[in-house]
Scaffold this active site. Structure first.
Site, PDB file in Angstrom:
ATOM      1  N   VAL A  83       0.545  -1.210   0.057  1.00 30.26           N
ATOM      2  CA  VAL A  83      -0.095  -0.154   0.046  1.00 30.26           C
ATOM      3  C   VAL A  83       0.799   1.324  -0.019  1.00 30.26           C
ATOM      4  O   VAL A  83       1.835   1.145   0.822  1.00 30.26           O
ATOM      5  CB  VAL A  83      -0.993  -0.058   1.140  1.00 30.26           C
ATOM      6  CG1 VAL A  83      -1.669   1.300   1.398  1.00 30.26           C
ATOM      7  CG2 VAL A  83      -1.992  -1.126   1.215  1.00 30.26           C
ATOM      8  N   GLU A 174      17.396 -11.643  24.469  1.00 33.09           N
ATOM      9  CA  GLU A 174      17.277 -12.834  23.984  1.00 33.09           C
ATOM     10  C   GLU A 174      18.294 -13.232  22.977  1.00 33.09           C
ATOM     11  O   GLU A 174      18.699 -14.438  22.879  1.00 33.09           O
ATOM     12  CB  GLU A 174      15.695 -13.065  23.467  1.00 33.09           C
ATOM     13  CG  GLU A 174      14.596 -13.113  24.415  1.00 33.09           C
ATOM     14  CD  GLU A 174      13.224 -13.171  24.021  1.00 33.09           C
ATOM     15  OE1 GLU A 174      12.364 -13.185  24.915  1.00 33.09           O
ATOM     16  OE2 GLU A 174      12.973 -13.027  22.847  1.00 33.09           O
ATOM     17  N   ALA A 322       2.507  -7.984  20.717  1.00 29.93           N
ATOM     18  CA  ALA A 322       1.374  -8.985  20.024  1.00 29.93           C
ATOM     19  C   ALA A 322       0.235  -8.735  20.834  1.00 29.93           C
ATOM     20  O   ALA A 322      -1.172  -8.645  20.168  1.00 29.93           O
ATOM     21  CB  ALA A 322       2.011 -10.159  20.075  1.00 29.93           C
ATOM     22  N   GLN A 323       0.044  -8.851  22.217  1.00 32.23           N
ATOM     23  CA  GLN A 323      -1.313  -8.949  22.856  1.00 32.23           C
ATOM     24  C   GLN A 323      -2.234  -7.706  22.620  1.00 32.23           C
ATOM     25  O   GLN A 323      -3.370  -7.717  22.148  1.00 32.23           O
ATOM     26  CB  GLN A 323      -0.879  -9.051  24.090  1.00 32.23           C
ATOM     27  CG  GLN A 323      -1.110 -10.682  24.751  1.00 32.23           C
ATOM     28  CD  GLN A 323      -2.569 -11.341  24.186  1.00 32.23           C
ATOM     29  OE1 GLN A 323      -3.488 -10.784  24.317  1.00 32.23           O
ATOM     30  NE2 GLN A 323      -2.235 -12.459  23.712  1.00 32.23           N
TER      31      GLN A 323
HETATM   32  C1  LIG Z   1      12.324  -9.282  17.324  1.00 35.26           C
HETATM   33  C2  LIG Z   1      11.110  -8.957  17.826  1.00 35.26           C
HETATM   34  C3  LIG Z   1      10.458  -9.908  18.832  1.00 35.26           C
HETATM   35  C4  LIG Z   1       9.315  -9.432  19.512  1.00 35.26           C
HETATM   36  N1  LIG Z   1       8.946 -10.366  20.504  1.00 35.26           N
HETATM   37  C5  LIG Z   1       7.788 -10.129  21.199  1.00 35.26           C
HETATM   38  C6  LIG Z   1       7.437 -10.688  22.176  1.00 35.26           C
HETATM   39  O1  LIG Z   1       8.191 -11.673  22.875  1.00 35.26           O
HETATM   40  N2  LIG Z   1       6.031 -10.555  22.779  1.00 35.26           N
HETATM   41  C7  LIG Z   1       5.218  -9.697  22.147  1.00 35.26           C
HETATM   42  O2  LIG Z   1       4.001  -9.454  22.604  1.00 35.26           O
HETATM   43  N3  LIG Z   1       5.515  -8.620  21.069  1.00 35.26           N
HETATM   44  C8  LIG Z   1       6.890  -9.037  20.627  1.00 35.26           C
HETATM   45  N4  LIG Z   1       7.228  -8.157  19.686  1.00 35.26           N
HETATM   46  C9  LIG Z   1       6.294  -7.132  18.973  1.00 35.26           C
HETATM   47  C10 LIG Z   1       5.312  -7.733  18.332  1.00 35.26           C
HETATM   48  O3  LIG Z   1       5.808  -8.584  17.338  1.00 35.26           O
HETATM   49  C11 LIG Z   1       4.503  -6.616  17.538  1.00 35.26           C
HETATM   50  O4  LIG Z   1       3.990  -5.775  18.477  1.00 35.26           O
HETATM   51  C12 LIG Z   1       3.393  -6.918  16.584  1.00 35.26           C
HETATM   52  O5  LIG Z   1       3.883  -7.764  15.483  1.00 35.26           O
HETATM   53  C13 LIG Z   1       2.528  -5.776  16.347  1.00 35.26           C
HETATM   54  O6  LIG Z   1       1.371  -6.545  15.512  1.00 35.26           O
HETATM   55  P1  LIG Z   1       0.790  -5.677  14.397  1.00 35.26           P
HETATM   56  O7  LIG Z   1      -0.236  -6.541  13.886  1.00 35.26           O
HETATM   57  O8  LIG Z   1       0.421  -4.195  14.671  1.00 35.26           O
HETATM   58  O9  LIG Z   1       1.891  -5.323  13.132  1.00 35.26           O
HETATM   59  P2  LIG Z   1       2.969  -6.728  12.522  1.00 35.26           P
HETATM   60  O10 LIG Z   1       2.541  -8.097  13.165  1.00 35.26           O
HETATM   61  O11 LIG Z   1       4.031  -6.109  12.525  1.00 35.26           O
HETATM   62  O12 LIG Z   1       2.343  -6.873  11.211  1.00 35.26           O
HETATM   63  C14 LIG Z   1       2.212  -5.823  10.065  1.00 35.26           C
HETATM   64  C15 LIG Z   1       2.033  -6.067   8.796  1.00 35.26           C
HETATM   65  O13 LIG Z   1       1.960  -5.025   7.895  1.00 35.26           O
HETATM   66  C16 LIG Z   1       2.206  -5.482   6.479  1.00 35.26           C
HETATM   67  N5  LIG Z   1       2.760  -4.172   5.906  1.00 35.26           N
HETATM   68  C17 LIG Z   1       3.557  -2.997   6.501  1.00 35.26           C
HETATM   69  N6  LIG Z   1       3.326  -1.793   5.661  1.00 35.26           N
HETATM   70  C18 LIG Z   1       2.825  -2.474   4.476  1.00 35.26           C
HETATM   71  C19 LIG Z   1       2.354  -1.596   3.358  1.00 35.26           C
HETATM   72  N7  LIG Z   1       2.983  -0.394   3.182  1.00 35.26           N
HETATM   73  N8  LIG Z   1       1.382  -2.313   2.579  1.00 35.26           N
HETATM   74  C20 LIG Z   1       1.344  -3.587   2.659  1.00 35.26           C
HETATM   75  N9  LIG Z   1       1.488  -4.313   3.992  1.00 35.26           N
HETATM   76  C21 LIG Z   1       2.207  -3.525   4.804  1.00 35.26           C
HETATM   77  C22 LIG Z   1       3.764  -6.092   6.993  1.00 35.26           C
HETATM   78  O14 LIG Z   1       4.058  -6.940   5.997  1.00 35.26           O
HETATM   79  C23 LIG Z   1       3.169  -7.119   8.200  1.00 35.26           C
HETATM   80  O15 LIG Z   1       2.566  -8.178   7.874  1.00 35.26           O
HETATM   81  C24 LIG Z   1       8.647  -8.518  18.952  1.00 35.26           C
HETATM   82  C25 LIG Z   1       9.060  -7.777  18.021  1.00 35.26           C
HETATM   83  C26 LIG Z   1      10.076  -8.265  17.435  1.00 35.26           C
HETATM   84  C27 LIG Z   1      10.491  -7.359  16.077  1.00 35.26           C
END
Ligand SMILES: Cc1cc2nc3c(=O)[nH]c(=O)nc-3n(C[C@H](O)[C@H](O)[C@H](O)COP(=O)(O)OP(=O)(O)OC[C@H]3O[C@@H](n4cnc5c(N)ncnc54)[C@H](O)[C@@H]3O)c2cc1C
Length: 435
Positions: A83, A174, A322-323
């Site tokens: 997007v 980690e 994530a939560q």
């Molecule tokens: C290394 C690491 C470890 C983590 N460990 C933990 C943990 O132990 N516990 C925990 O609760 N949280 C953890 N987190 C945080 C957690 O992963 C995020 O808070 C969570 O993924 C957020 O969810 P979301 O749905 O907001 O975004 P995301 O899961 O990041 O999903 C966003 C999606 O949007 C898509 N996207 C982005 N921009 C565009 C665009 N312009 N067009 C189309 N698609 C797009 C991406 O491809 C992706 O699939 C960790 C994060 C990282 C990086």
């Protein structure tokens, strides 16, 4: 985009992460046409990325096809699309595969690494937010040891085996713990002709404790665990620059290291058209009300890392974890159904289920709302929770088997340089990295 017209209102979700998937699952059996757009065709389970980087898991065991998650839902459409822009005046969004109209739009684009404008660190350091980045890091770590074998220069050899991880949050902790375990259990066997005892794993934290978002007990214990594993924990030091070889800090401490991993900040992934100053809070997050609606923009909602919902309990928004993303996705799913049916929506209330981090085998810290514990039991809880939230039965089985195998054998067999990584300052002399 070849999506048929429907008598149901169209909900377009941008992002198939934790929030976007939770929302799509809630909506896909309701009277709405759901269109999910993501630039990847898979959901990335980010909490286990560090295990991919350190050879503990293959990337395909933490990624899951988005189409499979929502297979069989009648009103669901997925398009692999990046997007590019939101045009709120015409209710259309522009993507690299064309434009699409929405009745309701949900931004769930998550977050990306925030280098705070530091170009040196951004170009020479490593991030670990996506699967390709984790694979790059895995390759670099392994290439460094192969390279260390070849050089007679002791200083260069040490720098190749010197790791600096910036950021003492769960990701940094980690990763540092996993690298320390590799140093202890795997390197001496893999590289008997290299003095791998000289490898240094440095965790640098700008504040006065690691895991600052957890209890002080969890911080203390995690630091103790790391020290037992041989990690150098540096506190109250801020990394200010990196030229690919030398890490400079705001103190006299410097590190000569071929690998710097930046785990010290994230910012929301913004979209053109929703990027005006009045819409954004700290960290580029979109300001939303208690119903997830982007403040002042009709029919546009945001959830997860990209959304900042301020409340008395969370004056800076919910943690980027994530939560909150999952719970927000579910609540918005219910609310959109209510909105379509003309019923009042329910404000979002976050149920904090706690947080946790693992340092290594038998070593983890868990803060739950009512209980806090550390050590072996915490480690089992950490494993159970991660298996539970991992998407896909196959992935759960594969990860579980890998963990059991790694535990029994003290091993990490995915230490493979499948896709060599070309670090900018080493390209010329590095024969290994030629394709
Ligand atoms: C290394 C690491 C470890 C983590 N460990 C933990 C943990 O132990 N516990 C925990 O609760 N949280 C953890 N987190 C945080 C957690 O992963 C995020 O808070 C969570 O993924 C957020 O969810 P979301 O749905 O907001 O975004 P995301 O899961 O990041 O999903 C966003 C999606 O949007 C898509 N996207 C982005 N921009 C565009 C665009 N312009 N067009 C189309 N698609 C797009 C991406 O491809 C992706 O699939 C960790 C994060 C990282 C990086």
């Amino acid at each position: 985009m070849n999506i048929p017209q429907s008598s149901f209102p169209r909900v377009v979700i941008v992002g198939g992460g934790f929030g976007g998937i939770a929302l799509a699952k809630k909506l896909s059996k309701k009277d709405a046409q759901v269109v999910l757009l993501d630039k990847h065709n898979y959901h990335n389970f980010q909490p286990l990325l560090y295990q991919v980087s350190t050879g503990g898991l293959e990337p395909d065991s933490i990624a899951y096809p988005i189409r499979k998650v929502l297979q069989g839902y009648p009103n669901f459409f997925f398009r692999l699309a990046q997007v590019l822009e939101v045009k709120t005046d015409t209710k259309r969004i522009k993507t690299n595969i064309g434009e699409i109209f929405y009745d309701y739009l949900v931004i769930a684009t998550g977050s990306e690494t925030n280098f705070f404008g530091n170009k040196g660190i951004e170009s020479k350091g490593m991030a670990m937010k996506t699967i390709p980045q984790s694979l790059n890091l895995r390759s670099l770590i392994l290439e460094n040891f192969e390279q260390a074998l070849l050089t007679d220069d002791l200083h260069e050899r040490d720098a190749l085996m010197n790791f600096v991880i910036v950021g003492g949050g769960p990701t940094g902790v980690e990763l540092a713990g996993a690298l320390a375990e590799i140093k202890k259990g795997i390197l001496p066997k893999d590289y008997p002709d290299l003095d791998t005892r000289r490898a240094q794993i440095n965790l640098v934290q700008s504040g006065d404790r690691i895991l600052p978002a957890m209890s002080s007990k969890a911080s203390e214990k995690a630091e103790k665990f790391l020290e037992e594993l041989g990690v150098n924990v540096w506190k109250n030091i801020r990394v200010v620059d990196y030229d690919g070889k030398r890490v400079t800090t705001n103190t006299n401490t410097i590190f000569d290291a071929e690998t710097l991993v930046w785990a010290a900040g994230v910012k929301a992934v913004g979209l053109k058209g929703l990027d005006s100053e009045e819409l954004l809070a700290r960290g580029n997050r979109l300001k939303v009300d208690e119903y997830h609606q982007v403040m002042g923009v009709d029919h546009v909602f945001a959830i997860g890392d990209v959304a900042q919902m301020e409340s008395e309990d969370f004056p800076h928004g919910h943690p980027m974890m994530a939560q909150p993303a999952i719970q927000q996705g579910r609540n918005l799913g219910d609310n959109l159904v209510k909105l379509i049916d003309g019923k009042p929506m329910r404000p979002f209330v976050y149920k904090d289920k706690g947080s946790m981090a693992t340092v290594g085998r038998n070593k983890a810290v868990v803060d739950m709302p009512k209980f806090r514990f550390q050590g072996v039991f915490a480690w089992f809880v950490w494993m159970f929770v991660h298996l539970y939230f991992l998407i896909g039965f196959r992935n759960r089985v594969v990860v579980f088997i890998n963990w059991v195998y790694n535990y029994i054998r003290f091993d990490r067999e995915a230490r493979l340089i499948i896709r060599p990584f070309k670090k900018q300052n080493r390209v010329k002399k590095d024969t290994l990295m030629q394709d």
